[in-house]
Scaffold this active site. Structure first.
Site, PDB file in Angstrom:
ATOM      1  N   SER A 242      15.298  47.222  62.517  1.00 28.90           N
ATOM      2  CA  SER A 242      14.157  48.152  62.586  1.00 28.90           C
ATOM      3  C   SER A 242      13.993  48.722  63.992  1.00 28.90           C
ATOM      4  O   SER A 242      13.811  49.934  64.166  1.00 28.90           O
ATOM      5  CB  SER A 242      12.866  47.477  62.115  1.00 28.90           C
ATOM      6  OG  SER A 242      12.669  46.246  62.765  1.00 28.90           O
ATOM      7  N   HIS A 272      16.602  41.840  56.255  1.00 31.83           N
ATOM      8  CA  HIS A 272      15.663  42.017  57.385  1.00 31.83           C
ATOM      9  C   HIS A 272      14.242  41.805  56.852  1.00 31.83           C
ATOM     10  O   HIS A 272      13.939  40.752  56.294  1.00 31.83           O
ATOM     11  CB  HIS A 272      15.918  43.404  57.991  1.00 31.83           C
ATOM     12  CG  HIS A 272      15.222  43.674  59.289  1.00 31.83           C
ATOM     13  ND1 HIS A 272      14.711  42.701  60.097  1.00 31.83           N
ATOM     14  CD2 HIS A 272      14.938  44.863  59.930  1.00 31.83           C
ATOM     15  CE1 HIS A 272      14.158  43.245  61.176  1.00 31.83           C
ATOM     16  NE2 HIS A 272      14.275  44.559  61.094  1.00 31.83           N
ATOM     17  N   HIS A 319      19.333  33.456  61.231  1.00 24.46           N
ATOM     18  CA  HIS A 319      18.986  34.562  62.122  1.00 24.46           C
ATOM     19  C   HIS A 319      20.214  34.988  62.907  1.00 24.46           C
ATOM     20  O   HIS A 319      21.067  34.160  63.227  1.00 24.46           O
ATOM     21  CB  HIS A 319      17.869  34.177  63.096  1.00 24.46           C
ATOM     22  CG  HIS A 319      17.156  35.363  63.648  1.00 24.46           C
ATOM     23  ND1 HIS A 319      17.583  36.022  64.776  1.00 24.46           N
ATOM     24  CD2 HIS A 319      16.065  36.040  63.201  1.00 24.46           C
ATOM     25  CE1 HIS A 319      16.775  37.044  65.003  1.00 24.46           C
ATOM     26  NE2 HIS A 319      15.841  37.092  64.070  1.00 24.46           N
ATOM     27  N   ARG A 328       7.759  32.279  65.565  1.00 23.98           N
ATOM     28  CA  ARG A 328       6.840  33.041  64.700  1.00 23.98           C
ATOM     29  C   ARG A 328       6.587  32.260  63.415  1.00 23.98           C
ATOM     30  O   ARG A 328       5.502  32.305  62.839  1.00 23.98           O
ATOM     31  CB  ARG A 328       7.438  34.422  64.382  1.00 23.98           C
ATOM     32  CG  ARG A 328       7.739  35.257  65.619  1.00 23.98           C
ATOM     33  CD  ARG A 328       8.485  36.529  65.278  1.00 23.98           C
ATOM     34  NE  ARG A 328       9.785  36.262  64.668  1.00 23.98           N
ATOM     35  CZ  ARG A 328      10.598  37.195  64.183  1.00 23.98           C
ATOM     36  NH1 ARG A 328      10.236  38.469  64.239  1.00 23.98           N
ATOM     37  NH2 ARG A 328      11.762  36.878  63.647  1.00 23.98           N
ATOM     38  N   ASP A 374      10.038  35.085  58.126  1.00 18.63           N
ATOM     39  CA  ASP A 374       9.766  35.490  56.750  1.00 18.63           C
ATOM     40  C   ASP A 374       9.605  34.322  55.780  1.00 18.63           C
ATOM     41  O   ASP A 374       9.154  34.506  54.654  1.00 18.63           O
ATOM     42  CB  ASP A 374      10.885  36.416  56.256  1.00 18.63           C
ATOM     43  CG  ASP A 374      10.991  37.665  57.104  1.00 18.63           C
ATOM     44  OD1 ASP A 374       9.941  38.303  57.310  1.00 18.63           O
ATOM     45  OD2 ASP A 374      12.086  37.983  57.579  1.00 18.63           O
TER      46      ASP A 374
HETATM   47  N1  HAX Z   1      21.576  31.482  53.220  1.00 22.37           N
HETATM   48  C1  HAX Z   1      22.886  31.466  52.863  1.00 22.37           C
HETATM   49  N2  HAX Z   1      23.878  31.856  53.657  1.00 22.37           N
HETATM   50  C2  HAX Z   1      23.546  32.266  54.906  1.00 22.37           C
HETATM   51  C3  HAX Z   1      22.220  32.263  55.376  1.00 22.37           C
HETATM   52  C4  HAX Z   1      21.219  31.867  54.456  1.00 22.37           C
HETATM   53  N3  HAX Z   1      19.914  31.893  54.781  1.00 22.37           N
HETATM   54  N4  HAX Z   1      22.209  32.709  56.647  1.00 22.37           N
HETATM   55  C5  HAX Z   1      23.476  32.979  56.969  1.00 22.37           C
HETATM   56  N5  HAX Z   1      24.292  32.719  55.905  1.00 22.37           N
HETATM   57  C6  HAX Z   1      25.715  32.967  55.798  1.00 22.37           C
HETATM   58  C7  HAX Z   1      25.981  34.456  55.972  1.00 22.37           C
HETATM   59  O1  HAX Z   1      25.712  35.168  54.759  1.00 22.37           O
HETATM   60  C8  HAX Z   1      27.429  34.456  56.381  1.00 22.37           C
HETATM   61  O2  HAX Z   1      28.188  34.257  55.226  1.00 22.37           O
HETATM   62  P1  HAX Z   1      29.634  34.950  55.047  1.00 22.37           P
HETATM   63  O3  HAX Z   1      30.484  34.354  56.121  1.00 22.37           O
HETATM   64  O4  HAX Z   1      30.033  34.572  53.664  1.00 22.37           O
HETATM   65  O5  HAX Z   1      29.420  36.421  55.231  1.00 22.37           O
HETATM   66  C9  HAX Z   1      27.523  33.200  57.243  1.00 22.37           C
HETATM   67  O6  HAX Z   1      26.413  32.376  56.862  1.00 22.37           O
HETATM   68  C10 HAX Z   1      27.414  33.497  58.735  1.00 22.37           C
HETATM   69  O7  HAX Z   1      26.237  34.245  58.971  1.00 22.37           O
HETATM   70  P2  HAX Z   1      25.472  34.138  60.364  1.00 22.37           P
HETATM   71  O8  HAX Z   1      26.407  34.605  61.428  1.00 22.37           O
HETATM   72  O9  HAX Z   1      24.835  32.823  60.522  1.00 22.37           O
HETATM   73  O10 HAX Z   1      24.271  35.156  60.155  1.00 22.37           O
HETATM   74  P3  HAX Z   1      24.256  36.731  60.380  1.00 22.37           P
HETATM   75  O11 HAX Z   1      23.966  37.009  61.815  1.00 22.37           O
HETATM   76  O12 HAX Z   1      25.457  37.388  59.789  1.00 22.37           O
HETATM   77  O13 HAX Z   1      23.018  37.161  59.478  1.00 22.37           O
HETATM   78  C11 HAX Z   1      20.855  36.917  58.546  1.00 22.37           C
HETATM   79  C12 HAX Z   1      21.711  36.835  59.804  1.00 22.37           C
HETATM   80  C13 HAX Z   1      19.400  36.837  58.917  1.00 22.37           C
HETATM   81  C14 HAX Z   1      21.101  38.268  57.856  1.00 22.37           C
HETATM   82  C15 HAX Z   1      21.249  35.743  57.616  1.00 22.37           C
HETATM   83  O14 HAX Z   1      20.933  34.509  58.230  1.00 22.37           O
HETATM   84  C16 HAX Z   1      20.566  35.829  56.260  1.00 22.37           C
HETATM   85  O15 HAX Z   1      21.068  36.514  55.371  1.00 22.37           O
HETATM   86  N6  HAX Z   1      19.403  35.130  56.059  1.00 22.37           N
HETATM   87  C17 HAX Z   1      18.647  35.215  54.839  1.00 22.37           C
HETATM   88  C18 HAX Z   1      17.856  36.507  54.792  1.00 22.37           C
HETATM   89  C19 HAX Z   1      16.724  36.471  55.783  1.00 22.37           C
HETATM   90  O16 HAX Z   1      15.950  35.531  55.848  1.00 22.37           O
HETATM   91  N7  HAX Z   1      16.593  37.560  56.547  1.00 22.37           N
HETATM   92  C20 HAX Z   1      15.495  37.702  57.533  1.00 22.37           C
HETATM   93  C21 HAX Z   1      15.951  37.387  58.949  1.00 22.37           C
HETATM   94  C22 HAX Z   1      14.852  37.545  59.969  1.00 22.37           C
HETATM   95  C23 HAX Z   1      14.441  38.960  60.071  1.00 22.37           C
HETATM   96  O17 HAX Z   1      15.150  39.844  60.487  1.00 22.37           O
HETATM   97  N8  HAX Z   1      13.268  39.248  59.602  1.00 22.37           N
HETATM   98  O18 HAX Z   1      12.894  40.508  59.456  1.00 22.37           O
END
Ligand code: HAX
Length: 442
Positions: A242, A272, A319, A328, A374
């Protein structure tokens, strides 16, 4: 028109500009970071290629706003009488100037917000005219785009008389004009979608958070819940989707309205800001399976594993930058322990806090197994009666707009240019991997 905040901001801008100019002129060739192929393909994780002084995110400490940790922000910002949570208006002052507001500063900014809160009639018509089943974030974004016709920056730019050094001034005006209207925009979206369009009139004697709670028709302590919610979500440095979207779109000199509607669209993705809605959707699924009974830890573990094994993420955990529990999350957890600990839905979330991180660690993929903001925000809304969880990201968006606007004002004040990184091709990366030099135009 000058106000205390605008005068102070002007002083700060004049003081700050030589720092940026000196860095560019004298140290422009100093190398900040080297970039690897995995960063180029992998969403630029960790690449230090943006600058903002509004907030900074340390992976282990969490977010600081203008150098203050979140607990410090909540302790030091002024609060309405009898409230546990500070004025949102005071936070805007802090983000824009870097200083805590004194009493006079606060009164000035309260008045500024207050006089700009009235919505033009057409905003209600846009909301009324949206097709059924539009997501609240799509409506929110459409309304902010429609408000673009109010942009002072766009009008002044079109007049052909706007000097670069003055861009920040009308960006500041647009920012205040838009943020002040957001509670009413959001509460009317809520009324229209879930309360037969029955709107509660804005109360000019209430502050931003208090008025939001009033227009939602929810009594105390929802005013404090709202203040807390908007403050914790305000900013998370420059690289999240964002913030980055807001900055990127603003860098083409699109005005605040266009930049903020774009940032709303970025926030609306499930990885996000939409994660707060997804957490409730996930919990709801578990509650349905459990017939409302709080599951045992073993039962909860099974639900978490099922999610992972079906190739989905556990929303609210993980994250891209943080490597510990999000402060938070902790702040909202403390609130929940104090106010809503007996609510079964909090018990669900509390159990997830215990069972998810070890499972993510065991699975071995997520770099950060801990809960993020979240995982906790939606259950508080749920407890106070806002059960339409696809509305939750709109609340996030109101808070985030405050931080992005502060950034946009400073982007303009410091003359940050059009953002235009360079892309290369897969073949070029393969050449690099093979030790060959690539010839890519800058
Ligand atoms: N559940 C399952 N798998 C997860 C995970 C979770 N909560 N968090 C990370 N992973 C997985 C990723 O999908 C990735 O898998 P692949 O190798 O198969 O692609 C692997 O672990 C490595 O990811 P990472 O490097 O730890 O995390 P990223 O930086 O790529 O992504 C995310 C960060 C927040 C997108 C990720 O942790 C996620 O998808 N979390 C769940 C959704 C979520 O809660 N989003 C909100 C985040 C906070 C925010 O921005 N709020 O607005």
């Amino acid at each position: 028109m000058a106000t205390r905040l605008k005068d102070k901001l002007h002083e700060k801008i004049v003081e700050w500009r030589p720092r940026t100019e000196r860095l560019l002129k004298e140290f422009g060739n100093v190398v900040v970071d080297k970039v690897t192929i995995s960063q180029v393909i992998g969403g630029m994780r960790g690449v230090k290629a943006l600058v903002t002084d509004i907030s900074y995110l340390d992976p282990f400490e969490g977010i600081r706003y203008r150098g203050y940790t979140l607990p410090e922000v909540f302790e030091k910002l002024p609060k309405p009488k009898g409230s546990e949570m500070p004025y949102v208006e005071g936070l805007f002052y802090l983000l824009v100037t870097g200083d805590m507001p004194n009493e006079d500063d606060l009164q000035d900014i309260l008045d500024e917000f207050n006089k700009r809160r009235i919505l033009p009639r057409y905003v209600y018509e846009v909301i009324d005219g949206m097709p059924c089943c539009s997501h609240p974030m799509a409506i929110f974004s459409a309304v902010v785009t429609t408000l673009q016709r109010e942009s002072l920056f766009a009008k002044k730019y079109a007049s052909g008389k706007l000097h670069k050094l003055d861009y920040w001034d009308s960006t500041y005006e647009d920012s205040l004009n838009l943020i002040a209207k957001m509670p009413e925009i959001a509460t009317y979206i809520y009324a229209k979608l879930y309360r037969d369009g029955k709107r509660i009139q804005s109360n000019p004697y209430l502050d931003f958070g208090g008025n939001f709670a009033h227009m939602m028709g929810i009594g105390k302590p929802y005013d404090d819940v709202s203040r807390m919610h908007f403050i914790v979500h305000a900013d998370h440095e420059g690289g999240n989707v964002s913030a980055h979207t807001g900055h990127l779109v603003g860098s083409s000199l699109s005005d605040v309205y266009l930049s903020i509607s774009s940032m709303i669209n970025g926030l609306a993705g499930p990885l996000h800001g939409l994660a707060n809605q997804e957490v409730l959707r996930w919990l709801h699924h578990v509650m349905e399976q459990m017939d409302g009974v709080v599951p045992t830890e073993d039962q909860m573990k099974k639900f978490v594993w099922e999610t992972l094994q079906s190739g989905q993420v556990v929303p609210g955990f993980g994250h891209a930058v943080l490597r510990k529990t999000d402060p938070r999350y902790m702040l909202q957890r403390e609130w929940s322990l104090k106010h809503i600990a007996e609510d079964p839905i909090f018990k669900y979330v509390d159990m997830l806090y215990k069972v998810v991180p070890p499972i993510l660690l065991e699975q071995g993929k997520a770099k950060n197994p801990w809960p993020n903001v979240d995982a906790q925000s939606g259950v508080i809304q749920w407890h106070y009666g806002v059960r339409e969880y696809d509305f939750y990201t709109v609340l996030f968006g109101i808070g985030r707009a405050i931080g992005i606007c502060a950034n946009l004002i400073w982007d303009r004040a410091l003359g940050y240019p059009l953002e235009r990184p360079k892309s290369i091709t897969t073949a070029m990366l393969e050449d690099l991997a093979a030790g060959k030099e690539i010839i890519a135009e800058d």
